[in-house]
Design a protein around this motif. Structure first.
Motif, PDB file in Angstrom:
ATOM      1  N   GLU A 169       0.830  -1.203   0.000  1.00 14.21           N
ATOM      2  CA  GLU A 169       0.000   0.000   0.000  1.00 14.21           C
ATOM      3  C   GLU A 169       0.867   1.256   0.000  1.00 14.21           C
ATOM      4  O   GLU A 169       0.567   2.240  -0.688  1.00 14.21           O
ATOM      5  CB  GLU A 169      -0.921  -0.006   1.216  1.00 14.21           C
ATOM      6  CG  GLU A 169      -2.060  -1.013   1.099  1.00 14.21           C
ATOM      7  CD  GLU A 169      -2.792  -1.227   2.403  1.00 14.21           C
ATOM      8  OE1 GLU A 169      -2.242  -0.854   3.464  1.00 14.21           O
ATOM      9  OE2 GLU A 169      -3.905  -1.785   2.377  1.00 14.21           O
ATOM     10  N   HIS A 170       1.946   1.233   0.772  1.00 16.84           N
ATOM     11  CA  HIS A 170       2.856   2.380   0.800  1.00 16.84           C
ATOM     12  C   HIS A 170       3.448   2.625  -0.583  1.00 16.84           C
ATOM     13  O   HIS A 170       3.520   3.769  -1.060  1.00 16.84           O
ATOM     14  CB  HIS A 170       3.978   2.138   1.810  1.00 16.84           C
ATOM     15  CG  HIS A 170       5.037   3.204   1.762  1.00 16.84           C
ATOM     16  ND1 HIS A 170       4.904   4.411   2.422  1.00 16.84           N
ATOM     17  CD2 HIS A 170       6.246   3.258   1.112  1.00 16.84           C
ATOM     18  CE1 HIS A 170       5.981   5.159   2.189  1.00 16.84           C
ATOM     19  NE2 HIS A 170       6.805   4.483   1.407  1.00 16.84           N
TER      20      HIS A 170
ATOM     21  N   SER B 155       2.191   1.822  -3.491  1.00 18.53           N
ATOM     22  CA  SER B 155       1.147   2.356  -4.355  1.00 18.53           C
ATOM     23  C   SER B 155       0.942   3.845  -4.106  1.00 18.53           C
ATOM     24  O   SER B 155       0.859   4.642  -5.057  1.00 18.53           O
ATOM     25  CB  SER B 155      -0.156   1.587  -4.126  1.00 18.53           C
ATOM     26  OG  SER B 155      -1.186   2.082  -4.956  1.00 18.53           O
ATOM     27  N   ARG B 156       0.867   4.240  -2.843  1.00 19.71           N
ATOM     28  CA  ARG B 156       0.660   5.661  -2.516  1.00 19.71           C
ATOM     29  C   ARG B 156       1.824   6.517  -3.000  1.00 19.71           C
ATOM     30  O   ARG B 156       1.635   7.610  -3.539  1.00 19.71           O
ATOM     31  CB  ARG B 156       0.474   5.826  -1.016  1.00 19.71           C
ATOM     32  CG  ARG B 156      -0.852   5.303  -0.471  1.00 19.71           C
ATOM     33  CD  ARG B 156      -1.082   5.783   0.948  1.00 19.71           C
ATOM     34  NE  ARG B 156      -0.037   5.330   1.855  1.00 19.71           N
ATOM     35  CZ  ARG B 156      -0.102   4.219   2.572  1.00 19.71           C
ATOM     36  NH1 ARG B 156      -1.163   3.423   2.470  1.00 19.71           N
ATOM     37  NH2 ARG B 156       0.877   3.880   3.389  1.00 19.71           N
TER      38      ARG B 156
ATOM     39  N   VAL C 226       0.427   2.093 -10.139  1.00 21.07           N
ATOM     40  CA  VAL C 226      -0.243   2.411  -8.868  1.00 21.07           C
ATOM     41  C   VAL C 226      -1.297   1.348  -8.570  1.00 21.07           C
ATOM     42  O   VAL C 226      -1.399   0.838  -7.438  1.00 21.07           O
ATOM     43  CB  VAL C 226      -0.880   3.816  -8.933  1.00 21.07           C
ATOM     44  CG1 VAL C 226      -1.794   4.052  -7.731  1.00 21.07           C
ATOM     45  CG2 VAL C 226       0.205   4.886  -8.988  1.00 21.07           C
ATOM     46  N   SER C 227      -2.076   0.994  -9.583  1.00 18.86           N
ATOM     47  CA  SER C 227      -3.123  -0.015  -9.400  1.00 18.86           C
ATOM     48  C   SER C 227      -2.540  -1.392  -9.112  1.00 18.86           C
ATOM     49  O   SER C 227      -3.088  -2.143  -8.292  1.00 18.86           O
ATOM     50  CB  SER C 227      -4.007  -0.082 -10.648  1.00 18.86           C
ATOM     51  OG  SER C 227      -4.708   1.121 -10.838  1.00 18.86           O
TER      52      SER C 227
ATOM     53  N   ARG D 272      -1.645  -1.617  -5.509  1.00 18.38           N
ATOM     54  CA  ARG D 272      -2.861  -1.607  -4.687  1.00 18.38           C
ATOM     55  C   ARG D 272      -3.574  -2.948  -4.760  1.00 18.38           C
ATOM     56  O   ARG D 272      -4.000  -3.501  -3.737  1.00 18.38           O
ATOM     57  CB  ARG D 272      -3.789  -0.484  -5.143  1.00 18.38           C
ATOM     58  CG  ARG D 272      -5.140  -0.479  -4.427  1.00 18.38           C
ATOM     59  CD  ARG D 272      -6.064   0.593  -4.977  1.00 18.38           C
ATOM     60  NE  ARG D 272      -6.216   0.526  -6.416  1.00 18.38           N
ATOM     61  CZ  ARG D 272      -6.986  -0.343  -7.054  1.00 18.38           C
ATOM     62  NH1 ARG D 272      -7.665  -1.268  -6.369  1.00 18.38           N
ATOM     63  NH2 ARG D 272      -7.090  -0.314  -8.368  1.00 18.38           N
ATOM     64  N   ILE D 273      -3.725  -3.486  -5.967  1.00 15.95           N
ATOM     65  CA  ILE D 273      -4.360  -4.798  -6.134  1.00 15.95           C
ATOM     66  C   ILE D 273      -3.578  -5.863  -5.378  1.00 15.95           C
ATOM     67  O   ILE D 273      -4.156  -6.749  -4.725  1.00 15.95           O
ATOM     68  CB  ILE D 273      -4.467  -5.154  -7.627  1.00 15.95           C
ATOM     69  CG1 ILE D 273      -5.435  -4.198  -8.333  1.00 15.95           C
ATOM     70  CG2 ILE D 273      -4.925  -6.599  -7.821  1.00 15.95           C
ATOM     71  CD1 ILE D 273      -5.338  -4.245  -9.849  1.00 15.95           C
TER      72      ILE D 273
ATOM     73  N   ALA E   4      -1.789  -5.505  -2.722  1.00 17.89           N
ATOM     74  CA  ALA E   4      -2.052  -5.373  -1.283  1.00 17.89           C
ATOM     75  C   ALA E   4      -3.379  -6.033  -0.919  1.00 17.89           C
ATOM     76  O   ALA E   4      -3.500  -6.738   0.093  1.00 17.89           O
ATOM     77  CB  ALA E   4      -2.073  -3.896  -0.894  1.00 17.89           C
ATOM     78  N   GLU E   5      -4.383  -5.823  -1.763  1.00 19.05           N
ATOM     79  CA  GLU E   5      -5.696  -6.427  -1.509  1.00 19.05           C
ATOM     80  C   GLU E   5      -5.615  -7.946  -1.573  1.00 19.05           C
ATOM     81  O   GLU E   5      -6.178  -8.653  -0.716  1.00 19.05           O
ATOM     82  CB  GLU E   5      -6.700  -5.897  -2.537  1.00 19.05           C
ATOM     83  CG  GLU E   5      -6.967  -4.400  -2.420  1.00 19.05           C
ATOM     84  CD  GLU E   5      -7.693  -3.837  -3.637  1.00 19.05           C
ATOM     85  OE1 GLU E   5      -7.882  -4.591  -4.613  1.00 19.05           O
ATOM     86  OE2 GLU E   5      -8.049  -2.641  -3.604  1.00 19.05           O
TER      87      GLU E   5
ATOM     88  N   GLN F 159      -5.463  -6.855 -13.160  1.00 23.77           N
ATOM     89  CA  GLN F 159      -5.837  -7.927 -12.233  1.00 23.77           C
ATOM     90  C   GLN F 159      -6.201  -9.220 -12.948  1.00 23.77           C
ATOM     91  O   GLN F 159      -6.377 -10.250 -12.308  1.00 23.77           O
ATOM     92  CB  GLN F 159      -7.001  -7.479 -11.339  1.00 23.77           C
ATOM     93  CG  GLN F 159      -8.326  -7.271 -12.039  1.00 23.77           C
ATOM     94  CD  GLN F 159      -8.520  -5.846 -12.514  1.00 23.77           C
ATOM     95  OE1 GLN F 159      -7.592  -5.208 -12.979  1.00 23.77           O
ATOM     96  NE2 GLN F 159      -9.750  -5.341 -12.382  1.00 23.77           N
TER      97      GLN F 159
END
Length: 481
Positions: free
Chosen positions: A73-74, A76-77, A109-110, A113-114, A116-117, A445
């Protein structure tokens, strides 16, 4: 854009920045100017990176999921926070127009994030075994564990996002990764190293080694790196697989992607615009850029002129100009090869409707017709802004033309007929069929990869996480079900 600093940009050795045993100059493909120098690690530094990855593997795979997800997440941010800077770096080293570089950063970025999910929900499953008498009072728990440290070898055409597709799934499953970016485009990967270093990942979880291609073979052969994930040209990829027969090798190779336009498609002008855009985006330097355009005869008289207009509207020039659609290819030698393939097709009977020339490393968007299927501009991956049109009689002939290829990555089919769509999904020998759009569509994804000469294995965050891990089964005996 001048990015030269007083000292070369450092490599990342087991999570720490270090100057190297040599340096590498990075040049802007549009005008050949030097934009940066980077540190090239020596043999001792490479050894420390590999040893650290092997040494931390057991610790890293045991880290709690929330820690790995938090690190992702970090990343991605921070990619989002530095998006403008990263886009300029990509354009500087790769030459793609700034608007495409900005899109690449958004995708990266995505990806993180993906990842991390997916890290938080990457669990196993439970299977009761009492379907047979021998399994009474037994239950199996299956989970996935990393195969081991990963060697990720990335190409020049997406210097951030294709690195992200190797780094993010590896970190998600707790597998250390050594990234070797393309020598022409190491800057975005080194910037990603800066962001990775801001996390609490254990030392050795990542290294970024901007090495020459000739120095890759020793890493491929090293038994401490049991997984090799390669994206690039077919001859190189297959040679790496041959050199590592006992390793788990993922190959994302080339293609000559086809877009099929069938007679029931209601918006031929829209299809032409999509095909022109995605035959020329990244200057055609994408393995799923449209190369072959297969058109049903009933709509050819309307579609081909629309495609010609759309190709002619693709603007070339300085990739920092917001109005530019098509930048240079990676270097002048690549441009010379592309034009030579076009000339070869013309000599064999093809017609040039527009383009077919170059200025330096910039190839004019090109549209060919009457192209013999044996010439390289049709049969091989041209990796440039060149579209070749073939007119066919009916669906079966169209799909046979798609399959008549050594490659099988993705294909696009412009149809509204659901039966034809299912027929395409069943018959086309490709890893992905895109209905109603160009073959260049990719969601980060979804599983992504090819058949035949286009490689083995799958990327896409969850698919890659599965590919980087293997099942481990624990059977519980004498329990109440």
């Amino acid at each position: 854009m001048d990015m030269i600093t007083p000292v070369p940009r450092p490599a990342w050795i087991a999570g720490r920045p270090e100057q190297g045993a040599g340096t590498l100059a990075v040049h802007h493909p549009f005008d050949g100017s030097e934009v940066a120098t980077v540190a090239v690690p020596g043999a001792e530094q490479v050894e420390r990176a590999v040893a650290a990855a092997a040494g931390v593997a057991a610790e890293f795979r045991r880290t709690p999921a929330y820690q790995r997800a938090g690190a992702l997440e970090h990343i991605s941010r921070q990619l989002a926070a530095r998006a403008d800077e990263l886009a300029e770096v990509i354009t500087a080293e790769n030459g793609k127009p700034l608007k495409w570089s900005e899109a690449e950063v958004r995708r990266a970025v995505s990806v993180f994030r993906i990842a991390a999910e997916e890290t938080r929900r990457f669990t196993g499953d439970i299977q009761r075994l009492d379907g047979e008498e021998a399994g009474e009072a037994r239950m199996a728990m299956t989970r996935r564990v990393p195969r081991g440290p990963v060697l990720g070898i990335a190409p020049f055409n997406f210097p951030l996002n294709l690195v992200a597709h190797k780094v993010a799934p590896s970190l998600a499953v707790g597998a250390p990764i050594i990234i070797k970016p393309a020598p022409r485009t190491p800057l975005a990967a080194l910037m990603l190293g800066e962001i990775l270093a801001e996390t609490d990942l254990p030392a050795g979880a990542f290294s970024v080694l901007p090495l020459g291609n000739e120095e890759t073979s020793a890493l491929v052969a090293d038994p401490r790196l049991p997984v090799v994930s390669f994206t690039g040209s077919g001859p190189v990829g297959w040679s790496l697989a041959d050199a590592a027969p006992r390793k788990h090798v993922v190959l994302e190779l080339g293609g000559n992607a086809a877009a099929v336009v069938l007679g029931d498609w209601p918006d031929l002008e829209g299809a032409a615009e999509r095909i022109a855009t995605f035959g020329n985006y990244q200057a055609g330097q994408s393995c799923i850029a449209v190369q072959r355009v297969i058109v049903e005869r009933s709509v050819a008289d309307e579609f081909v002129p629309a495609l010609l207009t759309a190709v002619q509207e693709q603007r070339t020039g300085d990739p920092y100009d917001a109005r530019v659609d098509v930048g240079p290819v990676v270097d002048e030698a690549a441009a010379e090869r592309i034009v030579a393939w076009v000339d070869e097709a013309v000599a064999a009977g093809a017609r040039v409707l527009t383009g077919g020339t170059r200025e330096g490393a910039t190839v004019e968007p090109t549209l060919l017709t009457d192209v013999p299927v044996t010439v390289r501009a049709w049969a091989e991956e041209i990796f440039g802004p060149v579209l070749a049109v073939s007119i066919v009689d009916g669906i079966d002939e169209a799909f046979a033309a798609v399959n008549d290829s050594a490659y099988g990555l993705q294909a696009g089919v412009f149809t509204r007929d659901v039966q034809v769509a299912f027929h395409a999904a069943a018959e086309l020998e490709v890893g992905g069929v895109i209905i109603g759009d160009v073959p260049s569509f990719r969601a980060d994804q979804m599983p992504y990869g090819g058949m035949k000469g286009s490689g083995v294995g799958r990327e896409g965050v969850l698919a890659a996480m599965n590919d980087l891990t293997e099942q481990r089964v624990t059977v519980f005996t004498g329990i109440e079900l």
